[in-house]
Design a protein around this motif. Structure first.
Motif, PDB file in Angstrom:
ATOM      1  N   GLN A  15      30.702  39.407  34.250  1.00  0.00           N
ATOM      2  CA  GLN A  15      31.695  40.485  34.189  1.00  0.00           C
ATOM      3  C   GLN A  15      31.431  41.564  35.235  1.00  0.00           C
ATOM      4  N   ALA A  34      39.836  36.319  37.854  1.00  0.00           N
ATOM      5  CA  ALA A  34      39.355  36.639  36.509  1.00  0.00           C
ATOM      6  C   ALA A  34      39.588  35.439  35.611  1.00  0.00           C
ATOM      7  N   ASN A  35      38.511  34.820  35.136  1.00  0.00           N
ATOM      8  CA  ASN A  35      38.617  33.686  34.220  1.00  0.00           C
ATOM      9  C   ASN A  35      38.304  34.081  32.789  1.00  0.00           C
ATOM     10  N   ARG A  36      38.239  35.363  32.541  1.00  0.00           N
ATOM     11  CA  ARG A  36      37.921  35.866  31.205  1.00  0.00           C
ATOM     12  C   ARG A  36      39.169  36.477  30.581  1.00  0.00           C
ATOM     13  N   ASP A  38      41.520  38.977  28.683  1.00  0.00           N
ATOM     14  CA  ASP A  38      41.485  40.416  28.436  1.00  0.00           C
ATOM     15  C   ASP A  38      41.116  40.635  26.970  1.00  0.00           C
ATOM     16  N   MET A  47      41.652  44.162  32.232  1.00  0.00           N
ATOM     17  CA  MET A  47      42.055  43.395  33.401  1.00  0.00           C
ATOM     18  C   MET A  47      43.019  44.190  34.274  1.00  0.00           C
ATOM     19  N   LEU A  50      40.944  46.241  36.560  1.00  0.00           N
ATOM     20  CA  LEU A  50      40.326  45.417  37.598  1.00  0.00           C
ATOM     21  C   LEU A  50      41.359  44.986  38.633  1.00  0.00           C
ATOM     22  N   GLU A  51      42.546  44.633  38.172  1.00  0.00           N
ATOM     23  CA  GLU A  51      43.614  44.252  39.095  1.00  0.00           C
ATOM     24  C   GLU A  51      43.970  45.421  40.012  1.00  0.00           C
ATOM     25  N   TRP A  61      44.477  39.130  43.808  1.00  0.00           N
ATOM     26  CA  TRP A  61      44.056  39.120  42.406  1.00  0.00           C
ATOM     27  C   TRP A  61      44.681  37.918  41.711  1.00  0.00           C
ATOM     28  N   TYR A  63      44.660  36.210  37.800  1.00  0.00           N
ATOM     29  CA  TYR A  63      44.232  36.262  36.398  1.00  0.00           C
ATOM     30  C   TYR A  63      44.503  34.899  35.789  1.00  0.00           C
ATOM     31  N   CYS A  94      33.637  35.819  34.910  1.00  0.00           N
ATOM     32  CA  CYS A  94      33.917  35.696  33.471  1.00  0.00           C
ATOM     33  C   CYS A  94      32.795  36.470  32.772  1.00  0.00           C
ATOM     34  N   CYS A 100      33.531  30.026  35.227  1.00  0.00           N
ATOM     35  CA  CYS A 100      33.988  29.941  36.614  1.00  0.00           C
ATOM     36  C   CYS A 100      33.348  28.753  37.326  1.00  0.00           C
TER      37      CYS A 100
END
Length: 144
Positions: A15, A34-36, A38, A47, A50-51, A61, A63, A94, A100
């Protein structure tokens, strides 16, 4: 920040936070994945934040949330073309980086020999030998 390089096209990380995105851009990454999901756990950065940070620092970006311990073929089907088309190098994150690296490995098995995939992931700190049957399945069902 614990960035683990798999190869010249992709690195993975646990993260990240919005205040780390400037450094990620400074390091030369072009795409942030992002593979995690929200709100997977309390306290993780949103997210959307982060975006916004990625866009502010000129990063593409993506998601693509994946449930921990439950990576489906559909997830790999989404990751593979995204990764192929993404501006490199990519940093995917993640919770721990494992999702990932698994997504990368499963999508890579569709076009690359398995041994280098296992070796590269291992050098980055991810032991994917337990995935060999699934990697073989990806390789056999996606041959040209």
């Amino acid at each position: 920040m614990d960035i683990r390089k798999i190869d010249d096209s992709i690195s993975v990380a646990p993260q990240i936070t919005p205040d780390q995105v400037a450094e990620i851009a400074r390091l030369g990454f072009k795409t942030l994945v992002a593979n995690r999901p929200d709100q997977e756990e309390p306290g993780q950065p949103a997210m959307a934040d982060l975006e916004a940070a990625a866009r502010e620092h000129g990063l593409a970006w993506v998601y693509l949330p994946v449930e921990s311990g439950n990576i489906l073929d559909e997830d790999v089907d989404a990751f593979a073309p995204m990764f192929e088309q993404a501006e490199k190098p990519v940093l995917a994150f993640c919770r721990s980086g494992t999702r990932c690296s698994v997504l990368w490995a499963l999508s890579s098995a569709r076009r690359k020999p398995l041994e280098p995939i296992i070796q590269q992931a291992g050098q980055a700190g991810y032991d994917l030998r337990g995935l060999i049957p699934r990697l073989q399945q990806q390789a056999s069902t996606h041959q040209d």
